[in-house]
Design a protein around this motif. Structure first.
Motif: not given
Length: 828
Positions: A751-774
């Motif tokens: 980041n900054p990004v030219r063509d590709n990047t990777v978003i990393r995150y951690a979840l504290p428990a099993d759950q339903w997840v949404s990930l969006s870009v605005f």
């Protein structure tokens, strides 16, 4: 292996110059699950320095590094009594910088800036401090910093860099009510930073960096209808940033960095019709010599109309036809400077004073800025706040004595609120690289050896304070790299081994001090990286392991000396970065857990050697930057891998006490969980302890004593308190209460990004997840995950930005009723 080792060498040798410039960012971490508490009476250091070494003896705590000041930890927002010029006895501390302040008319304050906590409560960039010194429950939490505030009746208008406020998309300008944290329906989105707001009747005047207001072209200045949220017909064309606005009758005064207004030359200051935007002939002809662009060039930061005069604060050398340095009173009718001359001088990057904020009360004009003299009278070099007489321009004896810039002032009754980038007010003192603190009161003592450069290691032994680092003068005497100081006076003793380069670690052994570092000569002998120095004579003994490289850490246990660093041979044997030495012969023992990198820290506990540094294997076993080794050289089952952004990272410091190992460094994940910069680990299992004080930047040094953990580094906060670079963490007073864990969302990489990047995150428990870009207008650009069931732990989501327009975007992770948002920048 060779490539890894070269990288390690560069990181270590360049660490003090470059590693601390790096930082991994995490958001959405659990609110301090800590039963541990930060000792808020403990003084801390200036934000520009680092604490690289800590030692405690009796009731005295010694700290070393490259800092310049030590003082009470006040945070970046402090109300002071105007008469006594001292902080109020009780006020909520701000963790971060306060850019703007507005009194609420009821004895309290609205503060905006770039901060994370106020009064031990999470408050992102905007807060309301009540008259009784408590923090209101009101928490709109804009996602980026706030630069400007204006009130109209019960409505607060907020300008800044943000794109979300009160849980709603609001680009750079928002309206808020006094009770609810939610943004009001009123909306006027702007495409870039807002830095100035002035309200008059049904109109809000807005200044900043923008080109569009509510979708209509407006160049850096706009007038917005408070009823509709739409811009009025006022049109002003300005070629650069606007920082300040002021109204008088039907005239709008504009200050900033610009050179032209409506196509006509007007450097940094102009007057236009408040309804038409027509440029007035009024021109004070601002100049600055030299013109240097180091600070952006000449500019105006603040304007204050008083009667028929306009006070102008900024950085310049001439205004209104007269020589004036950053502070001037102009006649509103003629644009000429009046006879009033505060004779400000000095300060700033190029020897020209600069002023940021103005408040008038009767005959007193209070100013905030950077200056060496006011009213022709010298003051503290680099003064940050002061006062002058409105009648005479003479300096008034008023100085809150902050340790860094004051950006904003607001007066209410007999209380002046100071906001800025400072971290200490009133009692801070100069301590260059070395200081002693009283463990009971937290205050600095009179002990002041003043090394000429940074301190990297400390050892209290045999009634002396041994100091290692990269200095040539300390305790009033020439001493190179290593010295022994009197613990009472701070004066250097006659002990003088004279290293030719830096000493990074020391440990006591009988009547010697074992010193490790990056030297090749010490104690009168040619000796590479490691030596035993006689505590009486200062001479190196004949003990010589012939280190084949640099030594960064030394630990002594019974009849063994353990050393770590960046070397290939030690004690006559091939040894990769780790070795155990016979204290009599200097020969290497069979203990040989070689690594593929370098070792920067070691600590011993119950026969186990814990090591940290820059490596990925120990004895062929995968261990990332942190490992435990038994006395036979075998890697134990203890696993607590530490990672930084992009898979990099390192462990700079280790300490052990009771059944806990403490680790500090440049990392963001430990044992599979987010733990930026600091972690407490079970010494037997490697499991993370629940207590976590959440520093916001690198940890470089640790010490555990009397049940207290002392932490040093380059951070500006510890937990929810503004402890800068040094903190004391008290032991838990009661068992930790279970808390609801949050989401951990990392900065995408690259980041900054030219063509590709990777978003990393951690979840504290099993759950339903949404990930969006605005985009910044709140429009959905990409739905990366939509209500997808994922397991607890670490997740990576690759993102292709092909076809996206260059600019700023926001990505939001949602799950378990929580959310976290970060920014990415896409390049062409």
């Amino acid at each position: 292996m060779l490539r890894s080792r070269v990288t390690s060498v560069r990181l270590l040798k360049g660490g003090l110059r470059s590693l601390w410039l790096l930082g991994g960012l995490m958001s959405g971490l659990p609110a301090a699950a800590c039963a541990q508490s930060v000792d808020t009476t403990m003084w801390s250091c200036d934000r520009g320095g680092r604490v690289l070494a800590i030692a405690r003896e009796g009731n005295t705590i010694y700290i070393g590094g490259n800092f310049a000041y030590v003082g009470p930890s006040t945070g970046g927002g402090v109300p002071i009594d105007v008469r006594s010029v001292t902080p109020l006895p009780r006020y909520p501390r701000v963790v971060g910088r306060v850019n703007t302040v507005l009194n609420d008319g009821e004895g309290g304050w609205y503060v905006g800036g770039e901060f994370s906590h106020v009064g031990n409560l999470p408050r992102a960039n905007l807060a309301h401090i009540l008259a009784d010194g408590t923090v209101a429950a009101w928490a709109p939490d804009p996602d980026q910093q706030v630069w400007a505030l204006a009130a109209v009746g019960q409505t607060l208008y907020v300008g800044g860099d943000f794109n979300f406020v009160g849980g709603e998309p609001r680009a750079h300008l928002a309206a808020l009510g006094p009770a609810s944290s939610a943004a009001l329906p009123w909306r006027c989105d702007i495409n870039s930073r807002v830095t100035a707001l002035v309200a008059s009747g049904p109109t809000l005047y807005v200044g900043g960096w923008f080109a569009y207001v509510a979708g209509q072209p407006r160049s850096r200045v706009a007038a917005v209808d408070l009823a509709s949220g739409l811009p009025t017909p006022l049109q002003v064309s300005i070629d650069d940033q606007v920082k300040a606005l002021a109204l008088h009758d039907t005239t709008l005064y504009i200050g900033g960095y610009f050179w032209t207004v409506n196509g006509e030359p007007r450097r940094c200051l102009a007057a236009v019709g408040a309804e038409s935007g027509a440029l007035h002939a009024w021109d004070p002809a601002l100049e600055r010599t030299p013109i240097s662009s180091i600070d952006g060039g000449p500019h105006v930061n603040a304007l204050l109309v008083s009667g028929q005069s306009l006070y102008v604060a900024g950085t310049y050398s001439k205004l209104g036809g007269q020589a004036r340095r950053g502070l001037t009173q102009l006649d509103l009718s003629t644009a000429r400077a009046t006879a009033w001359n505060p004779r400000a001088f000095g300060g700033g990057y190029i020897g020209v004073s600069e002023f940021y904020s103005l408040v008038r009360s009767g005959d007193t004009l209070f100013v905030a800025g950077w200056f060496d003299s006011l009213g022709g009278q010298p003051g503290r070099i680099g003064g940050r706040a002061g006062a002058v007489s409105v009648a005479t321009g003479a300096r008034i004896d008023w100085d809150p004595d902050t340790n860094d810039l004051v950006m904003s002032l607001a007066l209410q009754g007999s209380v002046m609120y100071l906001g800025g980038g400072f971290t200490s007010v009133g009692e801070w003192v100069e301590r260059h690289g070395l200081a002693a603190m009283d463990a009971t009161t937290g205050r600095v003592t009179d002990w002041d050896p003043r090394p000429s450069s940074y301190v990297k290691s400390l050892l209290v032994h045999g009634g002396k304070v041994y100091v290692g680092g990269y200095f040539s003068w300390i305790g009033g005497q020439p001493r190179y790299g290593i010295a022994a100081l009197d613990p009472e006076t701070g004066e250097a003793t006659s002990w003088n081994p004279g290293a030719d380069w830096a000493v990074w670690s020391m440990a006591p052994l009988g009547n010697t001090v074992v010193a490790g570092g990056i030297f090749s000569w010490i104690g009168g002998r040619s000796q590479r990286g490691l030596a035993a120095i006689d505590t009486s004579t200062g001479l190196a003994t004949t003990w010589n392991p012939h280190a084949g490289g640099d030594v960064y850490s030394v630990a002594v246990s019974d009849s063994v000396i353990y050393v770590g660093g960046d070397f290939l041979t030690m004690g006559g044997q091939p040894r990769n970065s780790l070795a155990a030495l016979d204290p009599v012969t200097g020969m290497a023992t069979p203990w040989n857990p070689e690594t593929d990198g370098s070792i920067g820290a070691m600590t011993l506990l119950n026969g186990t050697i814990y090591v940290g540094g820059w490596f990925h294997t120990v004895n062929g076993v995968v261990r990332h930057n942190l490992a435990a080794i038994d006395r036979f050289g075998a890697v134990t089952s203890w696993v607590a891998d530490a990672f930084g952004p992009g898979g990099y990272g390192n462990v700079q410091a280790l300490a052990a006490a009771d059944s806990t190992v403490y680790a500090g460094g440049f990392f963001t994940w430990v044992a599979g969980q987010p733990r930026p910069y600091f972690a407490a680990l079970d010494a037997t299992t490697g499991a993370l302890r629940p207590e976590y004080p959440q520093p916001d930047d690198n940890v470089w040094s640790l010490a555990a004593s009397n049940g207290i953990v002392y932490v040093g580094g380059g951070f500006t906060k510890m937990s929810s308190w503004p402890q800068v670079n040094f903190a004391a963490i008290n032991p838990p007073e009661a068992p930790s209460q279970p808390t609801r864990p949050g989401l951990a969302l990392a900065q995408c990489a690259p980041n900054p990004v030219r063509d590709n990047t990777v978003i990393r995150y951690a979840l504290p428990a099993d759950q339903w997840v949404s990930l969006s870009v605005f985009d910044l207008q709140g429009r959905l650009i990409a739905k990366l995950l939509s209500r997808e069931l994922q397991t607890a732990g670490l997740h990576d989501v690759p993102v292709s930005t092909a076809g996206w327009r260059p600019g700023c975007y926001l990505y939001r992770l949602e799950g378990g009723g929580l959310s976290a948002t970060r920014k990415m920048v896409v390049l062409q």
